[in-house]
Design an enzyme around this catalytic site. Sequence first.
Site: not given
Ligand code: HSE
Length: 424
Positions: A97, A121, A124, A128, A182, A197
């Site tokens: 992204k 794809e 984002v 989905i 994370e 995104k």
């Molecule tokens: N870190 C992102 C989230 C996932 O928590 O949605 C990867 O895009």
Amino acid sequence: MGAKTVLGILGLGTVGTGVVDLLRDNPQFEIRRIAVRDIAKPREIDLSAFEITEDPFQLADDPEIDIIVEVAGGVDPAFEVIKRALTSGKNVVTANKELIAKHGPEIFDLANKHGVTVFFEAAVGGGIPLISTLQRGLQANRISRVAGIVNGTTNYILTRMEQDRKSFDEALREAQAAGFAETDPSDDIEGRDVVYKIAILSSLAFQSPVEVSKIFRQGITQIIDLDIILAAEFGYRIKMIGLAQPGVGDTLDVRAHPMLIPIHHPLASVEGVNNAIFISGSAVGEIMLSGPGAGKYPTASAVVGDIINIASALKLPDFARYFQPPISSQVKPVYPIDETRNAYYIRLETHDTPGVIGKLGLAFGQHGVSLHSVAQKGVTSSGTATIVLLTHTVREKQVQGALREISALPTVKQIGVLLRVLNH
Ligand code: HSE
């Protein structure tokens, strides 16, 4: 059966492992090489059947490879590897992204120049099928708004705060323990992930990129449990939202911040790590796509879908021309947040002295801000009163002007939080 499509995979984290799992027994594909950062790292997957390298450029330079699959994330070295791969005539599938948000137009131009294409794809909304929906399914529409819950971590934290009355810190620790957030969750909780995104979704919905560094960003770290309780009393849920809509003139109003969502709006009921994107189109009306926005197999589903789509088109002459994203290279300015019009939720910490609410009302009134509701929620032992206000819709700079005046009042300790309300 025709010849196999040969793949090179860059990155073997959670998503990369999912992609290998989904493809390893598929007779139409051969995974030729996998580039990783550290070959010695122990992995849950048997790699004895693959050629592993720590040099990602070997993928771009391998004349046998048809498609480079980039699931490493980050700009470096992905950007340089992808540019070299495109230049040597390879198609690219990426889940990156940050890379597409910051360098999409340059990458698409290069792909176009070399008769290849880039699919993204998985960048984002995880599993989905959102990009293909905007890129193909909704082409008959003039899009008037895209509003999405596109970060699973923050949605999980806000859901736990609401449903289990957890504090922000407790909910974050729980998200980390469950493997959603994370170890360094700052990109998620400070809103950078949502910026990337929504920049991508906006570029597809409105066919023009914006400068990512100009997108207004506010994370969820200032939100306390009281905000969630009071928002509910006012008839709203708080959600981290990426919003994109036309601004005034040639601008695009693109932003990433928490919002109060009316309780009956479909976005309000999206819980936990799920993502959802609400799109308003001139022909289709309003649609919402929702589902798992992250995770090994949901994200691998999007990546492998792209790989299969490219592989089936590879045999057609000049196919890439038909798959270029409909995004011009003309960057549009971001509509300044000060000029946007919203209703606001404002929490203030004040001294509990006579006339405080009167002074607040005066300051808002002098800046043309009309109040919808005012509530005072108790007084602490140190004499701090929490006052919460909901405004009518007004230009942001008027609210900011009033708050500058209010924060200078001796009776006001601090402005706790300012949140915007999603209007219909
Ligand atoms: N870190 C992102 C989230 C996932 O928590 O949605 C990867 O895009």
